[in-house]
Design a protein around this motif. Sequence first.
Motif, PDB file in Angstrom:
ATOM      1  N   GLY A  60       1.528 -58.276   2.205  1.00 33.39           N
ATOM      2  CA  GLY A  60       1.905 -57.255   3.409  1.00 33.39           C
ATOM      3  C   GLY A  60       0.774 -56.502   3.658  1.00 33.39           C
ATOM      4  O   GLY A  60       1.030 -56.225   5.109  1.00 33.39           O
ATOM      5  N   VAL A  61      -0.112 -56.125   3.187  1.00 36.21           N
ATOM      6  CA  VAL A  61      -1.302 -55.313   3.664  1.00 36.21           C
ATOM      7  C   VAL A  61      -1.953 -56.412   4.419  1.00 36.21           C
ATOM      8  O   VAL A  61      -2.437 -55.700   5.748  1.00 36.21           O
ATOM      9  CB  VAL A  61      -2.287 -55.040   2.569  1.00 36.21           C
ATOM     10  N   LEU A  62      -2.315 -57.525   4.311  1.00 36.39           N
ATOM     11  CA  LEU A  62      -2.955 -58.522   5.346  1.00 36.39           C
ATOM     12  C   LEU A  62      -2.316 -58.686   6.316  1.00 36.39           C
ATOM     13  O   LEU A  62      -2.710 -58.583   7.674  1.00 36.39           O
ATOM     14  CB  LEU A  62      -3.316 -59.868   4.374  1.00 36.39           C
ATOM     15  N   GLY A  63      -0.880 -58.502   6.476  1.00 38.90           N
ATOM     16  CA  GLY A  63      -0.127 -58.728   7.718  1.00 38.90           C
ATOM     17  C   GLY A  63      -0.126 -57.426   8.459  1.00 38.90           C
ATOM     18  O   GLY A  63      -0.170 -57.396   9.777  1.00 38.90           O
ATOM     19  N   MET A  64      -0.630 -56.275   7.898  1.00 35.63           N
ATOM     20  CA  MET A  64      -0.640 -55.105   8.650  1.00 35.63           C
ATOM     21  C   MET A  64      -2.123 -54.935   9.345  1.00 35.63           C
ATOM     22  O   MET A  64      -2.203 -53.953  10.126  1.00 35.63           O
ATOM     23  CB  MET A  64      -0.413 -53.926   7.711  1.00 35.63           C
ATOM     24  N   VAL A  65      -3.080 -55.551   8.812  1.00 39.76           N
ATOM     25  CA  VAL A  65      -4.372 -55.423   9.226  1.00 39.76           C
ATOM     26  C   VAL A  65      -4.514 -55.609  10.865  1.00 39.76           C
ATOM     27  O   VAL A  65      -5.152 -54.711  11.404  1.00 39.76           O
ATOM     28  CB  VAL A  65      -5.441 -56.065   8.320  1.00 39.76           C
ATOM     29  N   TRP A  68      -3.050 -52.488  12.572  1.00 38.87           N
ATOM     30  CA  TRP A  68      -4.062 -51.283  12.325  1.00 38.87           C
ATOM     31  C   TRP A  68      -5.255 -51.045  13.090  1.00 38.87           C
ATOM     32  O   TRP A  68      -5.739 -50.167  13.609  1.00 38.87           O
ATOM     33  CB  TRP A  68      -4.250 -51.422  10.790  1.00 38.87           C
ATOM     34  N   TRP A  69      -5.960 -52.388  13.144  1.00 41.57           N
ATOM     35  CA  TRP A  69      -6.981 -52.737  14.142  1.00 41.57           C
ATOM     36  C   TRP A  69      -6.863 -52.209  15.291  1.00 41.57           C
ATOM     37  O   TRP A  69      -7.416 -51.562  16.230  1.00 41.57           O
ATOM     38  CB  TRP A  69      -7.828 -53.929  13.915  1.00 41.57           C
ATOM     39  N   ARG A  70      -5.795 -52.834  15.927  1.00 38.40           N
ATOM     40  CA  ARG A  70      -5.225 -52.465  17.365  1.00 38.40           C
ATOM     41  C   ARG A  70      -5.287 -50.989  17.678  1.00 38.40           C
ATOM     42  O   ARG A  70      -5.504 -50.251  18.633  1.00 38.40           O
ATOM     43  CB  ARG A  70      -3.937 -53.343  17.760  1.00 38.40           C
ATOM     44  N   HIS A  71      -4.527 -50.430  16.709  1.00 42.68           N
ATOM     45  CA  HIS A  71      -4.170 -48.884  16.787  1.00 42.68           C
ATOM     46  C   HIS A  71      -5.507 -48.288  16.645  1.00 42.68           C
ATOM     47  O   HIS A  71      -5.522 -47.212  17.611  1.00 42.68           O
ATOM     48  CB  HIS A  71      -3.083 -48.606  15.817  1.00 42.68           C
ATOM     49  N   ARG A  72      -6.481 -48.350  15.671  1.00 41.66           N
ATOM     50  CA  ARG A  72      -7.583 -47.644  15.654  1.00 41.66           C
ATOM     51  C   ARG A  72      -8.380 -47.879  17.062  1.00 41.66           C
ATOM     52  O   ARG A  72      -9.029 -46.977  17.528  1.00 41.66           O
ATOM     53  CB  ARG A  72      -8.367 -48.213  14.556  1.00 41.66           C
ATOM     54  N   LYS A  73      -8.457 -49.032  17.535  1.00 40.73           N
ATOM     55  CA  LYS A  73      -9.222 -49.426  19.001  1.00 40.73           C
ATOM     56  C   LYS A  73      -8.635 -48.603  20.159  1.00 40.73           C
ATOM     57  O   LYS A  73      -9.380 -48.119  20.819  1.00 40.73           O
ATOM     58  CB  LYS A  73      -8.933 -50.916  19.127  1.00 40.73           C
ATOM     59  N   ALA A  74      -7.388 -48.625  20.062  1.00 38.15           N
ATOM     60  CA  ALA A  74      -6.583 -47.750  21.094  1.00 38.15           C
ATOM     61  C   ALA A  74      -7.020 -46.355  20.911  1.00 38.15           C
ATOM     62  O   ALA A  74      -7.290 -45.606  21.979  1.00 38.15           O
ATOM     63  CB  ALA A  74      -5.019 -47.986  21.087  1.00 38.15           C
TER      64      ALA A  74
END
Length: 104
Positions: A60-65, A68-74
Amino acid sequence: MKQIAWLFKWLLKAAIFFTLFAFALNNQGDVTVHFFFGTRWTAPMVLVVLSAFAAGLLIGVLGMVPRWWRHRKAARRARSDADSARATLAAETNASPIAPPHGL
């Protein structure tokens, strides 16, 4: 009021711990997990359940990464755009830079 909430939180943690501890004590029997090609694993049931839970958590965590990276970049891009717009507005009005709203 804070002491009651603190006590309730610790009682809830203790109840969860003792429930899981009782579960582990009641499930000490060996269980065999059969994998592919005749491979098998024999372990106490509580370890099998714990490893299945940990594997699900990891997947589950690996599926969210990536999301999460896209949202941090945005968010980083939006923050830099706002900073550049603020600097441009301050240069155009020839005034001091506009302070961000409280909390941001």
